[in-house]
Design a protein around this motif. Sequence first.
Motif, short mmCIF file in Angstrom:
data_model
loop_
_atom_site.label_atom_id
_atom_site.label_comp_id
_atom_site.label_asym_id
_atom_site.label_seq_id
_atom_site.Cartn_x
_atom_site.Cartn_y
_atom_site.Cartn_z
N ALA A 343 0.74 -1.33 0.27
CA ALA A 343 0.22 0.08 -0.10
C ALA A 343 1.15 1.63 -0.06
O ALA A 343 0.60 2.31 -0.15
CB ALA A 343 -0.93 0.11 0.87
N ASN A 344 1.80 1.19 0.64
CA ASN A 344 2.48 2.43 0.66
C ASN A 344 3.54 2.98 -0.50
O ASN A 344 4.62 1.33 -0.54
CB ASN A 344 3.46 2.59 2.17
N SER A 345 4.35 3.78 -1.16
CA SER A 345 5.58 4.30 -1.69
C SER A 345 5.51 5.48 -2.23
O SER A 345 4.70 6.32 -1.12
CB SER A 345 4.37 3.61 -3.59
N ILE A 346 6.41 5.98 -2.26
CA ILE A 346 7.22 7.05 -2.76
C ILE A 346 7.69 7.09 -4.50
O ILE A 346 8.22 5.69 -4.76
CB ILE A 346 8.41 7.73 -1.73
N THR A 347 6.75 8.61 -4.90
CA THR A 347 7.28 8.23 -6.52
C THR A 347 7.84 9.56 -7.00
O THR A 347 7.68 10.40 -5.85
CB THR A 347 5.84 7.97 -7.06
N LEU A 348 9.53 9.04 -7.73
CA LEU A 348 9.92 10.74 -8.38
C LEU A 348 9.21 10.89 -9.58
O LEU A 348 9.84 9.80 -10.15
CB LEU A 348 11.31 9.84 -8.49
N LEU A 349 8.55 11.43 -10.41
CA LEU A 349 8.67 12.09 -12.03
C LEU A 349 9.57 13.24 -12.24
O LEU A 349 9.87 13.74 -11.81
CB LEU A 349 7.31 12.32 -12.23
N GLY A 350 10.49 13.04 -13.30
CA GLY A 350 11.84 14.06 -13.64
C GLY A 350 10.74 14.68 -14.59
O GLY A 350 11.42 14.62 -15.27
N ILE A 351 9.31 15.03 -13.97
CA ILE A 351 9.33 16.51 -15.09
C ILE A 351 9.20 17.68 -14.11
O ILE A 351 9.50 17.80 -12.56
CB ILE A 351 7.79 15.98 -15.32
N PHE A 352 9.25 19.13 -14.96
CA PHE A 352 9.48 20.08 -13.96
C PHE A 352 10.29 20.08 -12.91
O PHE A 352 10.04 20.55 -11.80
CB PHE A 352 7.90 20.09 -13.22
N GLY A 362 1.40 5.58 -6.47
CA GLY A 362 1.62 4.29 -6.14
C GLY A 362 0.16 3.24 -6.08
O GLY A 362 -0.01 2.76 -7.11
N TRP A 363 -0.85 3.49 -5.53
CA TRP A 363 -2.61 2.65 -5.67
C TRP A 363 -2.89 3.41 -7.37
O TRP A 363 -3.19 2.54 -7.59
CB TRP A 363 -2.57 4.39 -4.68
N LEU A 364 -2.41 4.36 -7.72
CA LEU A 364 -2.74 4.30 -9.37
C LEU A 364 -2.20 3.97 -9.79
O LEU A 364 -3.22 3.33 -10.55
CB LEU A 364 -2.54 5.70 -9.33
#
Length: 387
Positions: A343-352, A362-364
């Motif tokens: 259920a738990n997560s951390i996401t990095l997106l390299g935009i902006f 993560g759920w999405l």
Amino acid sequence: MSKESVQSIVFVGGGPASGMAARHILSSPNFDTSKHKVTFITPRSHYVHLIGVLRPLVTTEGDFHTRIFMPYDDTFLKGKGELKIGKVASIVEGPEKGEAVGEVVLESGERVSYDVLVLATGYAWQGPSDLPLDLRGASDHLKSWREKIEQAKSIVLIGGGAAGIEFSGEIKHYYPEKTVTIVHRGKQLLNDLYPEWWRNQVVDKTRSMGIDVLLQDQLESVETSSEGTVTTKKGQVIAADLVVPMWGGKPNTEFIGASLGSDVLTTNGQVKVTPTLQVVGHPRIFAGGDIIDRREYKLGTKAQAHGRVLGPNVLNLVLNRPGATLRQYGGVPDGVTITYGTANSITLLGIFGGLSFGNWLGWLTKKPKDLLTELYRRRFSLGFAKL
Ligand SMILES: Cc1cc2nc3c(=O)[nH]c(=O)nc-3n(C[C@H](O)[C@H](O)[C@H](O)COP(=O)(O)OP(=O)(O)OC[C@H]3O[C@@H](n4cnc5c(N)ncnc54)[C@H](O)[C@@H]3O)c2cc1C
């Protein structure tokens, strides 16, 4: 190579880089089985979904202990290519005027000739991710780790890269009562490819999951004392009845350096490639995936992006169309999700300039729950293992 002969494209390695490239070639209307041949060489009869490996080392919940093994069924090569189970031991380059440009030699001694060769042999891992080649052995390996984890009260992981963090998260999710500590020699978790601000957030997130994080320190052995402790290089004593090596792997490229010359490899064993992903100095040999010398995260998403360049480039070389230019790999936007259980997560997106997201992304994407398992199975038309 004579004009009439069938052109042979040989893939070495059965991961997402070569899988994506092969998918492109075999789906192309320009691929003609009377003129072209694809041989896919891999030491396993099944694809190993590495992204999902860490959970079945801890639990059988979700059936990942069988789901991560995906046989290369007929659908994988679309009935148009040949799968050869074996390990390549060397490459012998021939003169380009002959019947074929070169040969790969398998450990069994079998030789397979190629006109164009694609190398995507990934990394060799240590500890829990080092799965035996055969399905039964790999399944037993997962089981024995599940037993070790179940029996241990205090677990120390050496190495706080993405895999070390995710493994600590899996253990803590399924066994919240156990003490889990990551010992990492860096100033923050992860390596310096990741932005510093995000690495700080990952440390905070990891600690908020109840995982102890010890930075700028080291453990040099997986041995525990008779009192059930380990002592770090800086002298800190930590309770531990199980120590798990989670340090990085090593590229499976020794045979490449030994065959093509050590100048094709960097000092850490990565393959030097041109922007078109051809091995430097060897225009009919391509390389992709984790083994190439590019300063980017070693991820399945990047390996597939390499495959999207490799596929068209290999085909272009084989078709020898006048004026056709090869594509260049210019990188793809970064995106990485570190999961902590289901259920738990951390996401990095390299935009902006880089954006960080918590559990909801993560759920999405369903990564924590499904570990992208069915996405990869569908994408590469892989089968279901029977264990
Ligand atoms: C524990 C773990 C968790 C991960 N989590 C994520 C994640 O969450 N998200 C993500 O995007 N990425 C993740 N990754 C990274 C991702 O799995 C890799 O980046 C990706 O698999 C690299 O693809 P590849 O095709 O280069 O190599 P691999 O997938 O490693 O495949 C290499 C292939 O080459 C074969 N091979 C090796 N030597 C030879 C030889 N001599 N002859 C023939 N075949 C050979 C191997 O058997 C294998 O089939 C994770 C990796 C690990 C280990």
